[in-house]
Design a protein around this motif. Structure first.
Motif, PDB file in Angstrom:
ATOM      1  N   ALA A  21      54.544 -28.605 204.226  1.00 25.80           N
ATOM      2  CA  ALA A  21      53.470 -29.207 205.026  1.00 25.80           C
ATOM      3  C   ALA A  21      53.111 -28.310 206.200  1.00 25.80           C
ATOM      4  CB  ALA A  21      53.895 -30.583 205.527  1.00 25.80           C
ATOM      5  N   ARG A  22      54.104 -27.664 206.801  1.00 28.88           N
ATOM      6  CA  ARG A  22      53.821 -26.759 207.924  1.00 28.88           C
ATOM      7  C   ARG A  22      53.022 -25.547 207.450  1.00 28.88           C
ATOM      8  NH1 ARG A  22      59.274 -27.931 208.885  1.00 28.88           N
ATOM      9  NH2 ARG A  22      59.955 -25.822 208.326  1.00 28.88           N
ATOM     10  N   GLN A  23      53.370 -25.035 206.273  1.00 26.75           N
ATOM     11  CA  GLN A  23      52.630 -23.891 205.737  1.00 26.75           C
ATOM     12  C   GLN A  23      51.203 -24.271 205.382  1.00 26.75           C
ATOM     13  OE1 GLN A  23      55.324 -22.798 202.527  1.00 26.75           O
ATOM     14  NE2 GLN A  23      56.055 -21.032 203.685  1.00 26.75           N
ATOM     15  N   GLU A  24      51.039 -25.469 204.841  1.00 31.68           N
ATOM     16  CA  GLU A  24      49.709 -25.917 204.417  1.00 31.68           C
ATOM     17  C   GLU A  24      48.787 -26.181 205.598  1.00 31.68           C
ATOM     18  OE1 GLU A  24      47.735 -29.738 202.072  1.00 31.68           O
ATOM     19  OE2 GLU A  24      49.849 -29.261 201.774  1.00 31.68           O
ATOM     20  N   THR A  25      49.333 -26.743 206.665  1.00 34.71           N
ATOM     21  CA  THR A  25      48.506 -27.160 207.796  1.00 34.71           C
ATOM     22  C   THR A  25      48.478 -26.165 208.947  1.00 34.71           C
ATOM     23  OG1 THR A  25      50.352 -28.350 208.842  1.00 34.71           O
ATOM     24  CG2 THR A  25      48.978 -29.595 207.277  1.00 34.71           C
ATOM     25  N   GLY A  26      49.503 -25.298 209.043  1.00 39.57           N
ATOM     26  CA  GLY A  26      49.605 -24.407 210.191  1.00 39.57           C
ATOM     27  C   GLY A  26      50.030 -25.133 211.457  1.00 39.57           C
ATOM     28  N   LEU A  27      50.614 -26.326 211.285  1.00 42.79           N
ATOM     29  CA  LEU A  27      51.044 -27.133 212.425  1.00 42.79           C
ATOM     30  C   LEU A  27      52.560 -27.268 212.426  1.00 42.79           C
ATOM     31  CD1 LEU A  27      48.417 -30.028 212.090  1.00 42.79           C
ATOM     32  CD2 LEU A  27      48.211 -27.905 213.413  1.00 42.79           C
ATOM     33  N   PHE A  28      53.113 -27.769 213.525  1.00 46.39           N
ATOM     34  CA  PHE A  28      54.540 -28.067 213.565  1.00 46.39           C
ATOM     35  C   PHE A  28      54.806 -29.204 214.527  1.00 46.39           C
ATOM     36  CE2 PHE A  28      54.042 -25.178 217.078  1.00 46.39           C
ATOM     37  CZ  PHE A  28      55.080 -25.402 217.967  1.00 46.39           C
ATOM     38  N   LEU A  29      56.022 -29.730 214.453  1.00 48.03           N
ATOM     39  CA  LEU A  29      56.416 -30.925 215.185  1.00 48.03           C
ATOM     40  C   LEU A  29      57.286 -30.573 216.385  1.00 48.03           C
ATOM     41  CD1 LEU A  29      56.431 -34.108 215.019  1.00 48.03           C
ATOM     42  CD2 LEU A  29      58.576 -33.866 213.736  1.00 48.03           C
ATOM     43  N   LEU A  30      56.973 -31.188 217.521  1.00 47.95           N
ATOM     44  CA  LEU A  30      57.805 -31.084 218.720  1.00 47.95           C
ATOM     45  C   LEU A  30      58.441 -32.439 218.975  1.00 47.95           C
ATOM     46  CD1 LEU A  30      55.348 -29.315 221.186  1.00 47.95           C
ATOM     47  CD2 LEU A  30      57.058 -28.243 219.764  1.00 47.95           C
ATOM     48  N   GLU A  31      59.697 -32.438 219.370  1.00 42.80           N
ATOM     49  CA  GLU A  31      60.371 -33.701 219.655  1.00 42.80           C
ATOM     50  C   GLU A  31      61.029 -33.670 221.024  1.00 42.80           C
ATOM     51  OE1 GLU A  31      62.759 -35.435 216.501  1.00 42.80           O
ATOM     52  OE2 GLU A  31      62.050 -33.866 215.160  1.00 42.80           O
ATOM     53  N   GLY A  32      60.876 -34.739 221.750  1.00 43.25           N
ATOM     54  CA  GLY A  32      61.556 -34.895 223.020  1.00 43.25           C
ATOM     55  C   GLY A  32      60.739 -34.445 224.214  1.00 43.25           C
ATOM     56  N   PRO A  33      61.087 -34.948 225.391  1.00 43.37           N
ATOM     57  CA  PRO A  33      60.334 -34.628 226.607  1.00 43.37           C
ATOM     58  C   PRO A  33      60.408 -33.168 227.011  1.00 43.37           C
ATOM     59  CG  PRO A  33      62.335 -35.862 227.134  1.00 43.37           C
ATOM     60  CD  PRO A  33      62.177 -35.913 225.649  1.00 43.37           C
ATOM     61  N   GLN A  34      61.549 -32.493 226.766  1.00 38.16           N
ATOM     62  CA  GLN A  34      61.669 -31.102 227.184  1.00 38.16           C
ATOM     63  C   GLN A  34      60.701 -30.209 226.416  1.00 38.16           C
ATOM     64  OE1 GLN A  34      63.056 -29.772 229.669  1.00 38.16           O
ATOM     65  NE2 GLN A  34      62.924 -27.591 229.178  1.00 38.16           N
ATOM     66  N   ALA A  35      60.633 -30.387 225.108  1.00 36.98           N
ATOM     67  CA  ALA A  35      59.711 -29.589 224.301  1.00 36.98           C
ATOM     68  C   ALA A  35      58.267 -29.845 224.714  1.00 36.98           C
ATOM     69  CB  ALA A  35      59.900 -29.894 222.822  1.00 36.98           C
ATOM     70  N   ALA A  36      57.924 -31.108 224.920  1.00 40.60           N
ATOM     71  CA  ALA A  36      56.562 -31.447 225.340  1.00 40.60           C
ATOM     72  C   ALA A  36      56.261 -30.862 226.711  1.00 40.60           C
ATOM     73  CB  ALA A  36      56.390 -32.963 225.360  1.00 40.60           C
ATOM     74  N   ARG A  37      57.231 -30.927 227.606  1.00 42.82           N
ATOM     75  CA  ARG A  37      57.071 -30.416 228.974  1.00 42.82           C
ATOM     76  C   ARG A  37      56.779 -28.910 228.966  1.00 42.82           C
ATOM     77  NH1 ARG A  37      61.737 -32.253 230.561  1.00 42.82           N
ATOM     78  NH2 ARG A  37      60.921 -34.259 231.259  1.00 42.82           N
ATOM     79  N   GLU A  38      57.546 -28.160 228.159  1.00 42.50           N
ATOM     80  CA  GLU A  38      57.370 -26.710 228.120  1.00 42.50           C
ATOM     81  C   GLU A  38      56.059 -26.321 227.431  1.00 42.50           C
ATOM     82  OE1 GLU A  38      59.369 -24.600 229.749  1.00 42.50           O
ATOM     83  OE2 GLU A  38      60.345 -26.432 230.427  1.00 42.50           O
ATOM     84  N   ALA A  39      55.708 -27.043 226.381  1.00 40.35           N
ATOM     85  CA  ALA A  39      54.438 -26.758 225.700  1.00 40.35           C
ATOM     86  C   ALA A  39      53.259 -27.025 226.630  1.00 40.35           C
ATOM     87  CB  ALA A  39      54.317 -27.602 224.437  1.00 40.35           C
ATOM     88  N   LEU A  40      53.318 -28.106 227.384  1.00 42.39           N
ATOM     89  CA  LEU A  40      52.240 -28.433 228.315  1.00 42.39           C
ATOM     90  C   LEU A  40      52.156 -27.414 229.452  1.00 42.39           C
ATOM     91  CD1 LEU A  40      52.755 -32.289 228.451  1.00 42.39           C
ATOM     92  CD2 LEU A  40      50.633 -31.142 227.765  1.00 42.39           C
ATOM     93  N   ALA A  41      53.308 -26.891 229.855  1.00 40.45           N
ATOM     94  CA  ALA A  41      53.324 -25.943 230.972  1.00 40.45           C
ATOM     95  C   ALA A  41      52.859 -24.554 230.557  1.00 40.45           C
ATOM     96  CB  ALA A  41      54.725 -25.870 231.570  1.00 40.45           C
ATOM     97  N   THR A  88      64.810 -36.213 214.174  1.00 39.09           N
ATOM     98  CA  THR A  88      66.117 -36.605 214.690  1.00 39.09           C
ATOM     99  C   THR A  88      66.392 -38.079 214.433  1.00 39.09           C
ATOM    100  OG1 THR A  88      65.086 -36.953 216.843  1.00 39.09           O
ATOM    101  CG2 THR A  88      66.219 -34.860 216.499  1.00 39.09           C
ATOM    102  N   VAL A  89      67.675 -38.422 214.408  1.00 36.99           N
ATOM    103  CA  VAL A  89      68.075 -39.811 214.191  1.00 36.99           C
ATOM    104  C   VAL A  89      67.775 -40.655 215.422  1.00 36.99           C
ATOM    105  CG1 VAL A  89      70.033 -41.335 213.704  1.00 36.99           C
ATOM    106  CG2 VAL A  89      69.872 -39.107 212.576  1.00 36.99           C
ATOM    107  N   THR A  90      67.930 -40.051 216.605  1.00 36.57           N
ATOM    108  CA  THR A  90      67.674 -40.779 217.857  1.00 36.57           C
ATOM    109  C   THR A  90      66.647 -40.020 218.690  1.00 36.57           C
ATOM    110  OG1 THR A  90      69.574 -39.672 218.854  1.00 36.57           O
ATOM    111  CG2 THR A  90      69.949 -41.860 217.917  1.00 36.57           C
ATOM    112  N   PRO A  91      65.359 -40.099 218.335  1.00 33.02           N
ATOM    113  CA  PRO A  91      64.325 -39.408 219.111  1.00 33.02           C
ATOM    114  C   PRO A  91      64.257 -39.956 220.528  1.00 33.02           C
ATOM    115  CG  PRO A  91      63.330 -40.961 217.579  1.00 33.02           C
ATOM    116  CD  PRO A  91      64.784 -40.896 217.230  1.00 33.02           C
TER     117      PRO A  91
END
Length: 266
Positions: A21-41, A88-91
């Motif tokens: 799915a990542r190859q087909e769409t060129g997208l990927f998944l971020l999980e958790g506040p730290q990943a979102a925080r760094e991507a936004l920054a 993750t099991v506990t997002p």
């Protein structure tokens, strides 16, 4: 609020845990506040969708504020929907979808790098993520992944980088012979981390110059064909009874020793 864990939209996000799915769409998944925080920054231009539970957003108001400043809407979901989306099991209540943005190999070497990490057939996602994180911490200019290395957009790799994926340029799908040639053309020495190499301490002075570290597979290391592309092979000493060092640990030592040597040389 998204409430149905089986809705097509939720399933589309969940599919990004799969490489196909990542190859087909060129997208990927971020999980958790730290990943979102760094991507936004650092790379808000790559973010397409951000989802969060109300509770998580209340707990991480800096993520909400950063998204608002970047002009990105956050969509509320139920806990069940977040569970269905996440790998993750506990997002931790926040997931996002981002556009893959690897760096072109020519751009890596056009920037006159002094320190890069080359990963040849690194297969464990945790190891690769930790190497990217260590390269970032050591001030490396880039990480280059050959075509036989695990996908850097694998959710486990992304989590292990703890946001460093958005700090350091990462080139993917490279051919080792081409990388070694480009490194030499850029004035770099290709140094392989190998148990059959020269003693690290005796040769560490060479690390003061522009260095491209070559790291191999966790189980097999670097084969003869890969080692042939290196100018020098070094081994880290083992002073205790450990059979060997974990790949990511060894890579961290090599990268930091090089960073120390280069900064001491001025």
């Amino acid at each position: 609020m998204l409430e149905n864990p089986r809705s097509p939209r939720v399933r589309a996000v969940a599919k990004l845990t799969k490489r196909s799915a990542r190859q087909e769409t060129g997208l990927f998944l971020l999980e958790g506040p730290q990943a979102a925080r760094e991507a936004l920054a650092y790379r808000p231009d790559t973010l397409l969708e951000v989802y969060a539970t109300p509770t998580a957003l209340e707990r991480h108001q800096d993520v909400r504020d950063a998204a608002r400043a970047a002009g990105i809407d956050i969509e509320f979901t139920t806990e069940a929907v977040l569970d269905a989306m996440a790998d993750t099991v506990t997002p931790q209540g926040i997931v996002a979808v981002a556009r893959q943005s690897p760096t072109a190999l020519r751009d890596v070497f056009a920037a006159s790098p002094r320190l890069i990490a080359i990963c040849e057939e690194v297969r464990d996602p945790g190891n690769l993520g930790t190497i990217i994180r260590a390269a970032d911490a050591a001030g490396a200019d880039a990480v280059v992944l050959t075509g036989r290395t695990v996908d850097p957009y694998n959710p486990k790799v992304v989590r292990a980088t703890t946001g460093s994926l958005f700090h350091v340029p990462v080139a993917v799908g490279a051919d080792l012979a081409d990388v070694a040639l480009r490194a030499r053309d850029a004035g770099m020495r290709v140094v392989a981390a190998d148990v059959g190499g020269d003693d690290f301490l005796e040769r560490r002075a060479v690390l003061a110059g522009p260095t491209a570290w070559l790291f191999g597979n966790e189980a097999r290391g670097l084969d003869d064909a890969a080692l042939a592309h290196a100018d020098l092979s070094l081994r880290l000493p083992i002073y205790g009874r450990a059979e060997s060092l974990n790949l990511a640990t060894a890579a961290s030592v090599c990268l930091y020793e090089t960073a120390f040597a280069q900064r001491a040389a001025g």
